[in-house]
Design a protein around this motif. Structure first.
Motif, PDB file in Angstrom:
ATOM      1  N   ASN A  97       0.841  -1.191   0.000  1.00 31.84           N
ATOM      2  CA  ASN A  97       0.000   0.000   0.000  1.00 31.84           C
ATOM      3  C   ASN A  97       0.884   1.251   0.000  1.00 31.84           C
ATOM      4  O   ASN A  97       2.107   1.171   0.033  1.00 31.84           O
ATOM      5  CB  ASN A  97      -0.951  -0.002   1.204  1.00 31.84           C
ATOM      6  CG  ASN A  97      -0.217  -0.196   2.520  1.00 31.84           C
ATOM      7  OD1 ASN A  97       0.821   0.436   2.757  1.00 31.84           O
ATOM      8  ND2 ASN A  97      -0.727  -1.071   3.376  1.00 31.84           N
ATOM      9  N   THR A  98       0.242   2.398  -0.012  1.00 30.01           N
ATOM     10  CA  THR A  98       0.979   3.662  -0.092  1.00 30.01           C
ATOM     11  C   THR A  98       1.821   3.909   1.147  1.00 30.01           C
ATOM     12  O   THR A  98       2.935   4.451   1.053  1.00 30.01           O
ATOM     13  CB  THR A  98      -0.003   4.827  -0.307  1.00 30.01           C
ATOM     14  OG1 THR A  98      -0.762   4.585  -1.506  1.00 30.01           O
ATOM     15  CG2 THR A  98       0.731   6.149  -0.455  1.00 30.01           C
ATOM     16  N   SER A  99       1.347   3.510   2.308  1.00 31.01           N
ATOM     17  CA  SER A  99       2.123   3.692   3.541  1.00 31.01           C
ATOM     18  C   SER A  99       3.438   2.926   3.461  1.00 31.01           C
ATOM     19  O   SER A  99       4.488   3.416   3.905  1.00 31.01           O
ATOM     20  CB  SER A  99       1.310   3.230   4.754  1.00 31.01           C
ATOM     21  OG  SER A  99       0.166   4.040   4.926  1.00 31.01           O
ATOM     22  N   ASP A 100       3.401   1.713   2.907  1.00 34.90           N
ATOM     23  CA  ASP A 100       4.629   0.938   2.707  1.00 34.90           C
ATOM     24  C   ASP A 100       5.573   1.673   1.763  1.00 34.90           C
ATOM     25  O   ASP A 100       6.782   1.723   1.985  1.00 34.90           O
ATOM     26  CB  ASP A 100       4.307  -0.442   2.120  1.00 34.90           C
ATOM     27  CG  ASP A 100       3.659  -1.371   3.129  1.00 34.90           C
ATOM     28  OD1 ASP A 100       3.655  -1.028   4.326  1.00 34.90           O
ATOM     29  OD2 ASP A 100       3.167  -2.432   2.714  1.00 34.90           O
ATOM     30  N   TYR A 101       5.005   2.215   0.706  1.00 31.32           N
ATOM     31  CA  TYR A 101       5.820   2.935  -0.283  1.00 31.32           C
ATOM     32  C   TYR A 101       6.568   4.087   0.383  1.00 31.32           C
ATOM     33  O   TYR A 101       7.768   4.282   0.150  1.00 31.32           O
ATOM     34  CB  TYR A 101       4.921   3.468  -1.395  1.00 31.32           C
ATOM     35  CG  TYR A 101       5.677   4.149  -2.515  1.00 31.32           C
ATOM     36  CD1 TYR A 101       6.093   3.445  -3.646  1.00 31.32           C
ATOM     37  CD2 TYR A 101       5.997   5.508  -2.439  1.00 31.32           C
ATOM     38  CE1 TYR A 101       6.800   4.064  -4.664  1.00 31.32           C
ATOM     39  CE2 TYR A 101       6.701   6.140  -3.458  1.00 31.32           C
ATOM     40  CZ  TYR A 101       7.094   5.411  -4.570  1.00 31.32           C
ATOM     41  OH  TYR A 101       7.808   6.023  -5.563  1.00 31.32           O
ATOM     42  N   VAL A 102       5.861   4.836   1.219  1.00 34.87           N
ATOM     43  CA  VAL A 102       6.477   5.983   1.905  1.00 34.87           C
ATOM     44  C   VAL A 102       7.611   5.516   2.814  1.00 34.87           C
ATOM     45  O   VAL A 102       8.682   6.126   2.857  1.00 34.87           O
ATOM     46  CB  VAL A 102       5.417   6.766   2.706  1.00 34.87           C
ATOM     47  CG1 VAL A 102       6.079   7.850   3.560  1.00 34.87           C
ATOM     48  CG2 VAL A 102       4.392   7.386   1.764  1.00 34.87           C
ATOM     49  N   LYS A 103       7.401   4.411   3.530  1.00 30.32           N
ATOM     50  CA  LYS A 103       8.437   3.897   4.424  1.00 30.32           C
ATOM     51  C   LYS A 103       9.687   3.498   3.656  1.00 30.32           C
ATOM     52  O   LYS A 103      10.807   3.709   4.116  1.00 30.32           O
ATOM     53  CB  LYS A 103       7.898   2.687   5.201  1.00 30.32           C
ATOM     54  CG  LYS A 103       6.860   3.022   6.249  1.00 30.32           C
ATOM     55  CD  LYS A 103       6.350   1.763   6.932  1.00 30.32           C
ATOM     56  CE  LYS A 103       5.252   2.081   7.938  1.00 30.32           C
ATOM     57  NZ  LYS A 103       4.708   0.842   8.557  1.00 30.32           N
ATOM     58  N   VAL A 104       9.489   2.909   2.491  1.00 32.16           N
ATOM     59  CA  VAL A 104      10.622   2.415   1.714  1.00 32.16           C
ATOM     60  C   VAL A 104      11.423   3.558   1.091  1.00 32.16           C
ATOM     61  O   VAL A 104      12.654   3.549   1.111  1.00 32.16           O
ATOM     62  CB  VAL A 104      10.142   1.446   0.617  1.00 32.16           C
ATOM     63  CG1 VAL A 104      11.285   1.096  -0.340  1.00 32.16           C
ATOM     64  CG2 VAL A 104       9.586   0.176   1.249  1.00 32.16           C
ATOM     65  N   TYR A 105      10.722   4.565   0.566  1.00 34.48           N
ATOM     66  CA  TYR A 105      11.404   5.578  -0.235  1.00 34.48           C
ATOM     67  C   TYR A 105      11.568   6.938   0.443  1.00 34.48           C
ATOM     68  O   TYR A 105      12.154   7.850  -0.166  1.00 34.48           O
ATOM     69  CB  TYR A 105      10.682   5.747  -1.576  1.00 34.48           C
ATOM     70  CG  TYR A 105      10.798   4.514  -2.442  1.00 34.48           C
ATOM     71  CD1 TYR A 105      12.017   4.166  -3.014  1.00 34.48           C
ATOM     72  CD2 TYR A 105       9.700   3.679  -2.650  1.00 34.48           C
ATOM     73  CE1 TYR A 105      12.137   3.017  -3.787  1.00 34.48           C
ATOM     74  CE2 TYR A 105       9.812   2.534  -3.424  1.00 34.48           C
ATOM     75  CZ  TYR A 105      11.040   2.210  -3.988  1.00 34.48           C
ATOM     76  OH  TYR A 105      11.162   1.064  -4.748  1.00 34.48           O
ATOM     77  N   SER A 106      11.101   7.107   1.656  1.00 36.74           N
ATOM     78  CA  SER A 106      11.221   8.408   2.322  1.00 36.74           C
ATOM     79  C   SER A 106      12.681   8.804   2.523  1.00 36.74           C
ATOM     80  O   SER A 106      13.053   9.973   2.342  1.00 36.74           O
ATOM     81  CB  SER A 106      10.487   8.397   3.666  1.00 36.74           C
ATOM     82  OG  SER A 106      10.986   7.366   4.505  1.00 36.74           O
ATOM     83  N   SER A 107      13.530   7.838   2.877  1.00 40.71           N
ATOM     84  CA  SER A 107      14.941   8.156   3.104  1.00 40.71           C
ATOM     85  C   SER A 107      15.611   8.595   1.804  1.00 40.71           C
ATOM     86  O   SER A 107      16.501   9.464   1.810  1.00 40.71           O
ATOM     87  CB  SER A 107      15.675   6.950   3.699  1.00 40.71           C
ATOM     88  OG  SER A 107      15.612   5.835   2.829  1.00 40.71           O
ATOM     89  N   VAL A 108      15.199   8.007   0.680  1.00 38.30           N
ATOM     90  CA  VAL A 108      15.754   8.396  -0.620  1.00 38.30           C
ATOM     91  C   VAL A 108      15.330   9.823  -0.954  1.00 38.30           C
ATOM     92  O   VAL A 108      16.136  10.647  -1.400  1.00 38.30           O
ATOM     93  CB  VAL A 108      15.288   7.424  -1.723  1.00 38.30           C
ATOM     94  CG1 VAL A 108      15.887   7.824  -3.072  1.00 38.30           C
ATOM     95  CG2 VAL A 108      15.669   5.998  -1.380  1.00 38.30           C
ATOM     96  N   ALA A 109      14.056  10.134  -0.714  1.00 40.96           N
ATOM     97  CA  ALA A 109      13.537  11.474  -1.007  1.00 40.96           C
ATOM     98  C   ALA A 109      14.213  12.526  -0.132  1.00 40.96           C
ATOM     99  O   ALA A 109      14.497  13.639  -0.594  1.00 40.96           O
ATOM    100  CB  ALA A 109      12.024  11.502  -0.795  1.00 40.96           C
ATOM    101  N   ILE A 110      14.480  12.189   1.125  1.00 42.81           N
ATOM    102  CA  ILE A 110      15.171  13.114   2.032  1.00 42.81           C
ATOM    103  C   ILE A 110      16.583  13.399   1.526  1.00 42.81           C
ATOM    104  O   ILE A 110      17.041  14.550   1.528  1.00 42.81           O
ATOM    105  CB  ILE A 110      15.209  12.534   3.463  1.00 42.81           C
ATOM    106  CG1 ILE A 110      13.821  12.596   4.090  1.00 42.81           C
ATOM    107  CG2 ILE A 110      16.215  13.277   4.332  1.00 42.81           C
ATOM    108  CD1 ILE A 110      13.721  11.879   5.424  1.00 42.81           C
TER     109      ILE A 110
END
Length: 268
Positions: free
Chosen positions: A64-77
Motif C-alpha cells: 500500500n501507499t504507507s509501505d511505499y512511503v516507508k521504503v522511499y522516504s529516506s531516498v527522497a530526504i
C-alpha cells in the motif's frame, strides 16, 4: 636385603608418578597457553568487523501507499538535501506516477516518475502513454529513478522558478510543476497536495529544515475506506455518496483498478 629392594621399588614408582603428574600439568598449561594465544589472535582478526546497528525494518513487499512511503522516504530526504527539492513533493510524485510502486513502469523498469527516453542512452522499455508504445527510461534500481527525477528538474530552465520558492513550500511547488508543464492534468497540483497532507509527507521536509513536525491534516477513520474483496470504485462511491471521478481525483487514481487492503480517501 628384601626390605631394601622393596623400598627401592616403591621409591621408583612414586618418582615416576610425580614426574608424570608434573608432565601432565606442564602439558595442560601449555595447551591453555596456546588456546589463549589463538583466542587473542582471533579477536584481533575481527576488530574491524562492522558492528550491528538498530535500523528500521522496512517492508520487502509494498502492499500500500504507507509501505511505499516507508521504503522511499529516506531516498527522497537525501535528494532534498542534495538538490533542494521538497521530499514531500518527490514522494507525492512518486506515489502518483508509479501507483505506489505498483504501476507497470515501476515494476518492469524501476521508473517511478514516468520519465521518457529523450537523450537517454541506457536501457529502455516501451509503454502506452500519450501515444502508443512510447519510450521510457529503465533503471537497475528505483533509487536511480529518484536521482534522475532530481536531475530532470534541476537541469531544465523551465523549472528554475521553483527553486526560488521556500524549500518546504509544497503547495507552491505543486502548482509550479503544473505551470511549468510537468503534467497536463489540471488537477495535478490538487492531487499532489492531497497526498502530501493525507500521508503527512511534509514531515520529511521538516526533518531536513529542522522545523517542528506538526500535523496539518489527518483524515479520520470515517474518511478512509480499506478495499476488501468485491469492492469497486462504483460501489464505494455509492456507499460514501461521492462520485467515481472525485474518488479518482482525491486518491490520484488513473484507472479503476483496486487492490485488497488499499486505502482510499472517501472525503475531500
Amino acid at each position: 636385603m628384601k626390605q631394601i629392594i622393596i623400598i627401592l621399588l616403591v621409591s621408583s614408582v612414586v618418582f615416576s608418578c610425580g614426574s608424570r603428574k608434573r608432565y601432565t600439568t606442564s602439558s595442560k598449561q601449555q595447551t591453555e597457553y596456546l588456546r589463549s594465544r589463538k583466542f587473542r589472535h582471533n579477536k584481533n582478526e575481527t576488530v574491524n568487523k562492522t558492528p550491528e546497528t538498530d535500523t528500521e525494518v522496512i517492508p520487502k513487499v509494498i502492499t500500500n501507499t504507507s509501505d511505499y512511503v516507508k521504503v522511499y522516504s529516506s531516498v527522497a530526504i537525501e535528494e532534498m538535501k542534495l538538490y533542494h527539492i521538497p521530499a514531500s513533493i518527490t514522494l507525492a510524485q512518486g506515489i502518483l506516477e508509479s501507483a505506489s510502486g505498483k504501476g507497470r513502469l515501476a515494476i518492469e523498469a524501476n521508473n517511478h516518475f514516468g520519465i521518457k527516453c529523450h537523450d537517454w542512452t541506457g536501457a529502455t522499455v516501451h509503454h502506452d502513454d500519450d501515444a502508443d508504445q512510447e519510450c521510457f527510461r529503465k533503471y537497475k534500481d528505483a533509487k536511480y529513478s529518484y536521482r534522475d527525477h532530481s536531475l530532470f528538474l534541476t537541469e531544465r530552465k523551465r523549472y528554475s522558478a521553483l527553486f526560488d520558492l521556500d524549500i518546504d513550500d509544497y503547495k507552491g511547488w505543486a502548482k509550479g510543476l503544473k505551470a511549468a508543464g510537468y503534467a497536463t492534468d489540471r488537477k495535478y497540483p490538487d492531487k499532489l497536495i492531497a497526498l502530501i497532507e493525507r500521508y503527512e509527507l511534509y514531515n520529511y521536509d521538516n526533518q531536513v529544515t529542522g522545523k517542528s513536525t506538526q500535523s496539518k491534516y489527518k483524515p479520520s477513520k470515517q474518511d478512509v475506506h480499506y478495499v476488501v474483496k468485491g469492492d469497486t470504485l462504483y460501489s464505494i462511491s455509492r456507499r460514501y455518496n461521492i462520485s467515481v471521478q472525485e474518488l479518482q481525483n482525491i486518491n490520484g487514481l488513473k484507472d479503476t483498478n483496486l487492490s485488497i487492503g488499499q486505502e482510499l480517501l472517501v472525503k475531500s
